[in-house]
Design an enzyme around this catalytic site. Structure first.
Site, PDB file in Angstrom:
ATOM      1  N   GLU A  68       1.426   3.583   2.131  1.00 28.02           N
ATOM      2  CA  GLU A  68       2.153   3.788   3.387  1.00 28.02           C
ATOM      3  C   GLU A  68       3.293   2.765   3.522  1.00 28.02           C
ATOM      4  OE1 GLU A  68      -1.054   3.407   2.861  1.00 28.02           O
ATOM      5  OE2 GLU A  68      -2.297   4.505   4.308  1.00 28.02           O
ATOM      6  N   CYS A  93      -1.660  -1.013   7.328  1.00 28.02           N
ATOM      7  CA  CYS A  93      -0.820   0.190   7.429  1.00 28.02           C
ATOM      8  C   CYS A  93      -0.867   0.761   8.845  1.00 28.02           C
ATOM      9  CB  CYS A  93      -1.265   1.213   6.389  1.00 28.02           C
ATOM     10  SG  CYS A  93      -1.086   0.562   4.700  1.00 28.02           S
ATOM     11  N   HIS A 147       0.869  -1.172   0.000  1.00 23.78           N
ATOM     12  CA  HIS A 147       0.000   0.000   0.000  1.00 23.78           C
ATOM     13  C   HIS A 147       0.915   1.234   0.000  1.00 23.78           C
ATOM     14  CE1 HIS A 147      -4.043  -1.782   1.723  1.00 23.78           C
ATOM     15  NE2 HIS A 147      -3.715  -2.288   0.551  1.00 23.78           N
ATOM     16  N   SER A 204      -7.185   7.344   4.467  1.00 24.36           N
ATOM     17  CA  SER A 204      -7.244   6.746   5.796  1.00 24.36           C
ATOM     18  C   SER A 204      -6.610   5.340   5.790  1.00 24.36           C
ATOM     19  CB  SER A 204      -8.720   6.665   6.212  1.00 24.36           C
ATOM     20  OG  SER A 204      -8.865   6.162   7.516  1.00 24.36           O
ATOM     21  N   CYS A 207      -5.547   1.557   6.259  1.00 20.63           N
ATOM     22  CA  CYS A 207      -6.201   0.267   6.561  1.00 20.63           C
ATOM     23  C   CYS A 207      -5.548  -0.378   7.790  1.00 20.63           C
ATOM     24  CB  CYS A 207      -6.081  -0.665   5.355  1.00 20.63           C
ATOM     25  SG  CYS A 207      -4.435  -1.414   5.209  1.00 20.63           S
TER      26      CYS A 207
END
Lengths: 146, 146
Positions: free
Chosen positions: B53, B83, B51, B78, B80
């Site tokens: 991040e 992350c 992802h 936002s 998950c």
């Protein structure tokens, strides 16, 4: 619990150790077959995210992403917050934990999301980690964010 | 909140979009400087764990692992559970979230561990994701484990 799957997770941990890495391994299984296996890659790939469980997810790959929620995961060590978060993201239904004596991860988070898990207190998993932590405490602390 | 850092996270999201990927980006900052940036790599690298991040953590690398707890993270969306778990593992102290309207991650988990976060409701972040989800719902569902 299928002992062959735990053994393959332990085998992954030993492969990592043999490469000078951190001895933690994991496998993901689907319908009684291993679809992904891996081990910690902090040393081998200079990775800060490839814990054993993460490496197993990555090696399973996108092909299996849609069925992760029907998979089980075997890991030699209690999963940290990162690995637990990944288990929650993909809805892994059951986790077999080799041991949680040398490190207790986010088991309460697993439980609070209804993920079944079983701690196996496997002697080989425990001794692999005990020896490693004793020999390389700095590396271990780096791996768990201390 | 430093708007230049949010802009770089958005820039990362756009780079990913330009590569046919998922438009989510992130940066990690230390002492007012970006030390890692990245974007979702599901399409580009066939990754189930990168992802935005995670890619930023990986690109920051081991050199910065010991100081992650003094870092801040900017992400366009936002985070998950995966992350968020990584943020907890490394003790990131503050998280700036571009938006949480198209997807609300594990913000309660951040809060319960005392990680400060701020949701910015950035219009560009929202429109990038809205358009993407509309155009590629299957890919989006795969990315969030649905």
């Amino acid at each position: 619990m299928n002992p062959a799957f735990l053994n393959e997770a332990i085998n992954q941990a030993k492969i990592s150790l043999g490469q000078g890495g951190i001895p933690i391994g994991a496998v993901i299984t689907y319908k009684g077959k291993i679809i992904g296996k891996g081990h910690n890659q902090r040393i081998q790939k200079g990775s800060v995210i490839l814990h054993g469980e993460m490496d197993a997810f990555e090696n399973a790959g996108r092909e299996y992403a849609p069925v992760f929620k029907d998979c089980e995961l075997y890991t030699t060590l209690s999963p940290c917050h990162m690995c637990t978060g990944t288990i929650l993201l993909y809805g892994i239904k059951k986790v077999y934990i080799g041991e949680n004596q040398t490190f207790k991860g986010a088991e309460e988070l697993l439980a609070s999301h209804g993920v079944e898990f079983e701690v196996l207190n496997n002697e080989e998993c425990i001794s692999l980690m005990k020896k490693f932590i004793e020999e390389k405490p700095n590396l271990w602390n780096e791996d768990i964010g201390n």
